[in-house]
Write a protein that holds these residues in place. Structure first.
Motif, PDB file in Angstrom:
ATOM      1  N   ILE A  77      55.758  72.778 102.830  1.00 31.14           N
ATOM      2  CA  ILE A  77      56.061  73.454 104.092  1.00 31.14           C
ATOM      3  C   ILE A  77      57.410  72.959 104.618  1.00 31.14           C
ATOM      4  N   PRO A  78      58.396  73.856 104.809  1.00 37.60           N
ATOM      5  CA  PRO A  78      59.623  73.474 105.512  1.00 37.60           C
ATOM      6  C   PRO A  78      59.389  73.559 107.014  1.00 37.60           C
ATOM      7  N   PRO A  79      59.447  72.452 107.740  1.00 36.89           N
ATOM      8  CA  PRO A  79      59.038  72.462 109.143  1.00 36.89           C
ATOM      9  C   PRO A  79      59.938  73.283 110.059  1.00 36.89           C
ATOM     10  N   GLU A  80      61.194  73.517 109.634  1.00 33.81           N
ATOM     11  CA  GLU A  80      62.082  74.311 110.480  1.00 33.81           C
ATOM     12  C   GLU A  80      61.697  75.787 110.490  1.00 33.81           C
ATOM     13  N   ALA A  85      68.791  70.224 112.301  1.00 30.36           N
ATOM     14  CA  ALA A  85      68.619  69.500 113.560  1.00 30.36           C
ATOM     15  C   ALA A  85      67.321  68.723 113.508  1.00 30.36           C
ATOM     16  N   LEU A  86      67.369  67.458 113.912  1.00 32.54           N
ATOM     17  CA  LEU A  86      66.177  66.620 113.936  1.00 32.54           C
ATOM     18  C   LEU A  86      65.795  66.412 115.392  1.00 32.54           C
ATOM     19  N   PRO A  87      64.686  66.995 115.839  1.00 35.95           N
ATOM     20  CA  PRO A  87      64.307  66.865 117.252  1.00 35.95           C
ATOM     21  C   PRO A  87      64.180  65.408 117.676  1.00 35.95           C
ATOM     22  N   PRO A 127      65.683  68.410 104.679  1.00 42.00           N
ATOM     23  CA  PRO A 127      66.148  69.571 105.444  1.00 42.00           C
ATOM     24  C   PRO A 127      66.032  70.875 104.649  1.00 42.00           C
ATOM     25  N   HIS A 128      65.883  71.965 105.372  1.00 38.17           N
ATOM     26  CA  HIS A 128      65.825  73.292 104.764  1.00 38.17           C
ATOM     27  C   HIS A 128      66.929  74.147 105.378  1.00 38.17           C
ATOM     28  N   THR A 129      68.069  74.233 104.680  1.00 33.88           N
ATOM     29  CA  THR A 129      69.217  74.961 105.219  1.00 33.88           C
ATOM     30  C   THR A 129      69.759  76.019 104.271  1.00 33.88           C
ATOM     31  N   ALA A 131      67.401  74.994 113.701  1.00 33.70           N
ATOM     32  CA  ALA A 131      66.203  75.045 114.550  1.00 33.70           C
ATOM     33  C   ALA A 131      66.144  73.756 115.344  1.00 33.70           C
ATOM     34  N   GLU A 132      66.223  73.869 116.654  1.00 34.03           N
ATOM     35  CA  GLU A 132      66.232  72.671 117.495  1.00 34.03           C
ATOM     36  C   GLU A 132      64.854  72.013 117.575  1.00 34.03           C
ATOM     37  N   GLU A 133      63.812  72.772 117.292  1.00 27.87           N
ATOM     38  CA  GLU A 133      62.453  72.232 117.280  1.00 27.87           C
ATOM     39  C   GLU A 133      61.790  72.542 115.941  1.00 27.87           C
TER      40      GLU A 133
END
Length: 208
Positions: free
Chosen positions: A131-134, A205-207, A59-61, A140-142
């Motif tokens: 790359i942080p996908p969020e 958040a994990l879609p 996660p990237h928070t 980020a919900e997606e």
């Protein structure tokens, strides 16, 4: 062990680094290992025998995630790269920004990000692009699909880097060669992150 043709799960029992790269990288490795030890973090999973990959870091928070990934890469004897605006690598300080790991992205054209990164992979002898996908530290919900499109276009695997603040463990848990069927691949990608907890849990958040 391999679970299908392009998906691998790495053994968490060991955390072997990439091969020795010289004295200065080894000094940096010692510093990174010391930082991780003093801050209570441990690593799981051997670094795969690859020269190029997209590193999916989540996660990237928080801003601490970047520091954690740099220290992790250092202990694994890996140099991480990251994406940045092309303008950052120009001018009097452009060389320094590149030296720090920035891979320039030209967004002036359609599909500029994927095209720029595909070219960067083609021109590099080795490249590990984190790359942080969020794409944000907020919730980020997606997840953005750029990481997947880049890996697919550049014909490089995606390596999963899982930063779990609940157990203070960074897991290099596996890899995946994109098939082009995102929905099918997503189920495998998701499985690596479903138990992870970010520094700020409410922001991860994990879609579905």
């Amino acid at each position: 062990m391999s679970t299908n043709d392009g998906h691998q799960i790495f053994d968490p029992a060991t955390h072997k680094p990439a091969p020795f790269r010289g004295i200065l990288p080894e000094i940096w490795r010692y510093i990174c290992a010391l930082y991780l030890k003093l801050s209570g973090w441990r690593l799981q999973g051997d670094w795969p025998d690859l020269q190029k990959a997209v590193i999916l870091a989540a996660p990237h928070t928080s801003n601490w995630d970047g520091i954690l990934m740099l220290a992790t890469a250092g202990q694994y004897r890996i140099t991480l790269r990251f994406m940045g605006k092309k303008s950052l690598t120009e001018g009097p300080f452009g060389g320094i920004v590149k030296w720090l790991g920035c891979v320039p992205v030209d967004r002036s054209t359609s599909n500029g990000l994927v095209t720029s990164m595909t070219t960067a992979f083609a021109n590099a002898r080795d490249l590990f692009l984190a790359i942080p996908p969020e794409a944000t530290r907020s919730r980020a919900e997606e997840w953005k699909k750029g990481y997947y499109l880049i890996a697919q276009a550049a014909v490089v695997p995606i390596v999963f880097a899982v930063m779990d603040f609940a157990t203070k463990t960074v897991r290099i848990s596996g890899s995946l060669k994109p098939t082009g069927d995102y929905e099918a691949d997503w189920a495998l990608i998701r499985s690596h992150y479903e138990r992870a907890v970010g520094k700020h849990p409410a922001n991860f958040a994990l879609p579905a």
